[in-house]
Design an enzyme around this catalytic site. Sequence first.
Site, PDB file in Angstrom:
ATOM      1  N   ARG A 227       0.873  -1.189   0.000  1.00  0.00           N
ATOM      2  CA  ARG A 227       0.000   0.000   0.000  1.00  0.00           C
ATOM      3  C   ARG A 227       0.902   1.229   0.000  1.00  0.00           C
ATOM      4  O   ARG A 227       2.084   1.140   0.330  1.00  0.00           O
ATOM      5  CB  ARG A 227      -0.908  -0.016   1.232  1.00  0.00           C
ATOM      6  CG  ARG A 227      -1.855  -1.222   1.258  1.00  0.00           C
ATOM      7  CD  ARG A 227      -2.925  -1.078   2.330  1.00  0.00           C
ATOM      8  NE  ARG A 227      -3.705  -2.311   2.468  1.00  0.00           N
ATOM      9  CZ  ARG A 227      -4.778  -2.614   1.750  1.00  0.00           C
ATOM     10  NH1 ARG A 227      -5.210  -1.787   0.829  1.00  0.00           N
ATOM     11  NH2 ARG A 227      -5.436  -3.735   1.960  1.00  0.00           N
ATOM     12  N   GLY A 254      -8.426   1.763  -4.960  1.00  0.00           N
ATOM     13  CA  GLY A 254      -7.263   2.656  -4.852  1.00  0.00           C
ATOM     14  C   GLY A 254      -6.305   2.443  -6.011  1.00  0.00           C
ATOM     15  O   GLY A 254      -5.876   3.399  -6.680  1.00  0.00           O
ATOM     16  N   THR A 255      -6.004   1.182  -6.276  1.00  0.00           N
ATOM     17  CA  THR A 255      -5.095   0.840  -7.372  1.00  0.00           C
ATOM     18  C   THR A 255      -5.641   1.346  -8.700  1.00  0.00           C
ATOM     19  O   THR A 255      -4.890   1.856  -9.539  1.00  0.00           O
ATOM     20  CB  THR A 255      -4.934  -0.695  -7.445  1.00  0.00           C
ATOM     21  OG1 THR A 255      -4.537  -1.156  -6.156  1.00  0.00           O
ATOM     22  CG2 THR A 255      -3.927  -1.106  -8.487  1.00  0.00           C
ATOM     23  N   ILE A 282     -11.161  -8.735  -2.675  1.00  0.00           N
ATOM     24  CA  ILE A 282     -11.801  -9.862  -1.995  1.00  0.00           C
ATOM     25  C   ILE A 282     -13.162  -9.423  -1.452  1.00  0.00           C
ATOM     26  O   ILE A 282     -14.079 -10.223  -1.322  1.00  0.00           O
ATOM     27  CB  ILE A 282     -10.854 -10.389  -0.891  1.00  0.00           C
ATOM     28  CG1 ILE A 282     -11.189 -11.805  -0.504  1.00  0.00           C
ATOM     29  CG2 ILE A 282     -10.847  -9.478   0.311  1.00  0.00           C
ATOM     30  CD1 ILE A 282     -10.127 -12.473   0.332  1.00  0.00           C
ATOM     31  N   ASP A 283     -13.291  -8.112  -1.174  1.00  0.00           N
ATOM     32  CA  ASP A 283     -14.548  -7.600  -0.609  1.00  0.00           C
ATOM     33  C   ASP A 283     -15.673  -7.532  -1.645  1.00  0.00           C
ATOM     34  O   ASP A 283     -16.822  -7.298  -1.286  1.00  0.00           O
ATOM     35  CB  ASP A 283     -14.344  -6.185  -0.040  1.00  0.00           C
ATOM     36  CG  ASP A 283     -13.381  -6.168   1.127  1.00  0.00           C
ATOM     37  OD1 ASP A 283     -13.031  -7.250   1.615  1.00  0.00           O
ATOM     38  OD2 ASP A 283     -12.965  -5.069   1.539  1.00  0.00           O
ATOM     39  N   ILE A 436      -7.902 -16.558   5.244  1.00  0.00           N
ATOM     40  CA  ILE A 436      -8.801 -16.699   4.087  1.00  0.00           C
ATOM     41  C   ILE A 436      -8.187 -16.084   2.837  1.00  0.00           C
ATOM     42  O   ILE A 436      -8.173 -16.686   1.765  1.00  0.00           O
ATOM     43  CB  ILE A 436     -10.175 -16.049   4.396  1.00  0.00           C
ATOM     44  CG1 ILE A 436     -10.928 -16.904   5.410  1.00  0.00           C
ATOM     45  CG2 ILE A 436     -10.989 -15.843   3.125  1.00  0.00           C
ATOM     46  CD1 ILE A 436     -12.228 -16.316   5.906  1.00  0.00           C
TER      47      ILE A 436
HETATM   48  N1  LIG Z   1      -6.546   8.211  -5.630  1.00  0.00           N
HETATM   49  C1  LIG Z   1      -5.396   7.578  -5.877  1.00  0.00           C
HETATM   50  N2  LIG Z   1      -4.561   8.013  -6.842  1.00  0.00           N
HETATM   51  C2  LIG Z   1      -3.406   7.385  -7.113  1.00  0.00           C
HETATM   52  N3  LIG Z   1      -2.995   6.270  -6.462  1.00  0.00           N
HETATM   53  C3  LIG Z   1      -3.775   5.788  -5.487  1.00  0.00           C
HETATM   54  C4  LIG Z   1      -5.017   6.408  -5.142  1.00  0.00           C
HETATM   55  N4  LIG Z   1      -5.576   5.694  -4.126  1.00  0.00           N
HETATM   56  C5  LIG Z   1      -4.726   4.699  -3.850  1.00  0.00           C
HETATM   57  N5  LIG Z   1      -3.656   4.734  -4.660  1.00  0.00           N
HETATM   58  C6  LIG Z   1      -2.536   3.809  -4.673  1.00  0.00           C
HETATM   59  O1  LIG Z   1      -3.027   2.520  -5.029  1.00  0.00           O
HETATM   60  C7  LIG Z   1      -2.373   1.501  -4.288  1.00  0.00           C
HETATM   61  C8  LIG Z   1      -3.369   0.578  -3.670  1.00  0.00           C
HETATM   62  O2  LIG Z   1      -4.367   1.310  -2.942  1.00  0.00           O
HETATM   63  P1  LIG Z   1      -5.093   0.667  -1.682  1.00  0.00           P
HETATM   64  O3  LIG Z   1      -4.089   0.318  -0.642  1.00  0.00           O
HETATM   65  O4  LIG Z   1      -6.199   1.568  -1.289  1.00  0.00           O
HETATM   66  O5  LIG Z   1      -5.623  -0.729  -2.184  1.00  0.00           O
HETATM   67  P2  LIG Z   1      -6.772  -1.116  -3.184  1.00  0.00           P
HETATM   68  O6  LIG Z   1      -6.272  -1.069  -4.566  1.00  0.00           O
HETATM   69  O7  LIG Z   1      -7.989  -0.302  -2.904  1.00  0.00           O
HETATM   70  O8  LIG Z   1      -6.974  -2.633  -2.821  1.00  0.00           O
HETATM   71  P3  LIG Z   1      -7.718  -3.270  -1.543  1.00  0.00           P
HETATM   72  O9  LIG Z   1      -9.020  -3.770  -2.056  1.00  0.00           O
HETATM   73  O10 LIG Z   1      -6.828  -4.353  -1.121  1.00  0.00           O
HETATM   74  O11 LIG Z   1      -7.863  -2.201  -0.506  1.00  0.00           O
HETATM   75  C9  LIG Z   1      -1.493   2.190  -3.265  1.00  0.00           C
HETATM   76  O12 LIG Z   1      -0.161   2.048  -3.662  1.00  0.00           O
HETATM   77  C10 LIG Z   1      -1.959   3.631  -3.269  1.00  0.00           C
HETATM   78  O13 LIG Z   1      -0.890   4.525  -3.053  1.00  0.00           O
HETATM   79  O1  LIG Z   2      -4.321  -5.412   6.597  1.00  0.00           O
HETATM   80  P1  LIG Z   2      -4.257  -4.990   5.182  1.00  0.00           P
HETATM   81  O2  LIG Z   2      -3.237  -5.685   4.373  1.00  0.00           O
HETATM   82  O3  LIG Z   2      -4.174  -3.517   5.049  1.00  0.00           O
HETATM   83  O4  LIG Z   2      -5.626  -5.437   4.484  1.00  0.00           O
HETATM   84  C1  LIG Z   2      -6.859  -5.397   5.114  1.00  0.00           C
HETATM   85  C2  LIG Z   2      -7.935  -4.942   4.200  1.00  0.00           C
HETATM   86  O5  LIG Z   2      -7.907  -5.511   2.924  1.00  0.00           O
HETATM   87  C3  LIG Z   2      -9.227  -5.730   2.469  1.00  0.00           C
HETATM   88  O6  LIG Z   2      -9.427  -7.089   2.363  1.00  0.00           O
HETATM   89  C4  LIG Z   2      -9.429  -5.180   1.109  1.00  0.00           C
HETATM   90  O7  LIG Z   2      -8.584  -5.891   0.223  1.00  0.00           O
HETATM   91  C5  LIG Z   2     -10.152  -5.151   3.536  1.00  0.00           C
HETATM   92  O8  LIG Z   2     -11.339  -5.860   3.727  1.00  0.00           O
HETATM   93  C6  LIG Z   2      -9.283  -5.186   4.732  1.00  0.00           C
HETATM   94  O9  LIG Z   2      -9.620  -4.211   5.650  1.00  0.00           O
HETATM   95 MG   LIG Z   3      -9.408  -0.179  -1.405  1.00  0.00          MG
END
Ligand SMILES: Nc1ncnc2c1ncn2[C@@H]1O[C@H](COP(=O)(O)OP(=O)(O)OP(=O)(O)O)[C@@H](O)[C@H]1O
Ligand SMILES: O=P(O)(O)OC[C@H]1O[C@](O)(CO)[C@@H](O)[C@@H]1O
Ligand SMILES: [Mg+2]
Length: 511
Positions: A227, A254-255, A282-283, A436
Amino acid sequence: MDALLCSATMCISPKNRVLFQSARPGSLILRKPRFPANSVRFHRVAAAAARETAIDLSDPEWKLKFERDFEEKFNIPHITDAFPDAEAIPSTFCLKMRSPTYINNKDRVLLKVINYSSPDSAGAVCIDPGCTWIQQWVHRAGPREKIYFRPEGVKAAIVTCGGLCPGLNDVIRHIVITLEIYGVKNIVGIPFGYRGFSDKNLPEIPLSRKVVQNIHLSGGSLLGVSRGGPTVTEIVDSMEERGINMLFVLGGNGTHAGANAIHNECLKRRMKVAVVGVPKTIDNDILHMDKTFGFDTAVEEAQRAINSAYIEAHSAYHGIGVVKLMGRSSGFIAMQASLASGQVDICLIPEVPFNLHGPDGVLKHLNYLIETKGSAVVCVAEGAGQSFLENTNAKDASGNKVLGDIGVHIQQETKKYFKEIGVSADVKYIDPTYMIRAVRANASDGILCTVLGQNAVHGAFAGYSGITVGIINNHYAYLPIPEVIAYDKSVDPNSRMWHRCLTSTGQPDFI
Ligand SMILES: Nc1ncnc2c1ncn2[C@@H]1O[C@H](COP(=O)(O)OP(=O)(O)OP(=O)(O)O)[C@@H](O)[C@H]1O
Ligand SMILES: O=P(O)(O)OC[C@H]1O[C@](O)(CO)[C@@H](O)[C@@H]1O
Ligand SMILES: [Mg+2]
């Protein structure tokens, strides 16, 4: 009639005061807003709605206009938008046994397949009071006859970001294998998410069919995840330096926000690059898709935890088992796992408010279950009941709120409550969340990952960028990234599925 601001799934009133979500927009039945007015969540969802098209239902052409606007919104960016002279060549995607059949660029997949006859039909999503049938088409995924990249000139990179999810390795594997079939030789993995673009101590991982052959046999990500990390400018600088012109981004909302920003930055710099996402959550909280990969596996794996909680509770005198499952803002895993197990008496999700204490609270119902059944099982999604916990305002490296542990809280409150009322209770808490998400994908997710990975590569070669790929009504489609991350998909408390879950648990309302 007041001009409501409507999308396909929600409406807000002219004064931004009433929000309907996945309810009955247009029916003008005022529903209790799902989120407290003025809450951060309310404003996020309202802002997403406000960005969408305002519909003037008094305009006789409104249906046509809606369909046209929809088509425009779900248009997928193509390399020729910025490079009108980009050369198209015949596809190099050729299977050994027979030539593949191609997808026509004009093929579409229908997003909404139910023609609701009335706003009162269960789960109806209507735009107007008459619930007029509106066609909402999205682009069909798959290989095109003409491609916009010469395989010998491609450097493809794959990056996996956010948390782990079953199936990541399956998707990586199929992206690599499909790229090779197109003829690409230069394929690399970026280690540990976006961080790998900026950390000089993390070298690229060369990928080939040989490297990825067996990676799907284990969970996790061959490339690692993270992250937080570098800025979009730094990422695109790094892509320029490395000569990456195809980027496959596996991650959640986010990604994908990052992927879309990378796509826009590449356009700004006039780089001929394809950025294609594969939603990993996964959510299951990404909009418009039937499901995301890893979700089915998570539901299946959660059965083991629920069953253990049941056995523990059932074998103890006045046993109560509490299981916490993932679901930061959406309770899909908890709902589906409870439904599948048939062993859960109380399912708690973030979308449905509840009280723990008081005459209608969860604890009172637990006492009733102990009196009548002798044991009980509670399944709670991690994002549920956060208002009961101290808000530390802590954020993770990506800026996501760090949640309190609702499972521990329920365990402690349950123990306290039964002590206070003088009834013995044996409370066991199971948190299987990280166990999980670390498992390998099951067979059906394995197939989903295969198709998504292959389609991601087809989309890139076809010249699309700033897109993601998903399964919609059992067909595969390309969607523009902003449309899938406008807000988090969540369980609709008015949906048939949540009602089925309530039927299964037999729980009352806890408010
Ligand atoms: N608005 C944004 N603009 C650019 N990069 C972002 C933004 N939000 C998140 N990121 C980048 O995307 C990556 C992943 O974001 P995040 O940790 O929120 O996980 P995610 O993709 O939402 O997956 P998860 O479902 O596991 O939370 C991080 O490296 C973060 O810096
Ligand atoms: O502890 P970490 O690696 O930040 O991930 C936990 C989060 O990842 C998620 O599974 C989303 O991928 C959320 O449900 C959970 O809060
Ligand atoms: Mg997310």
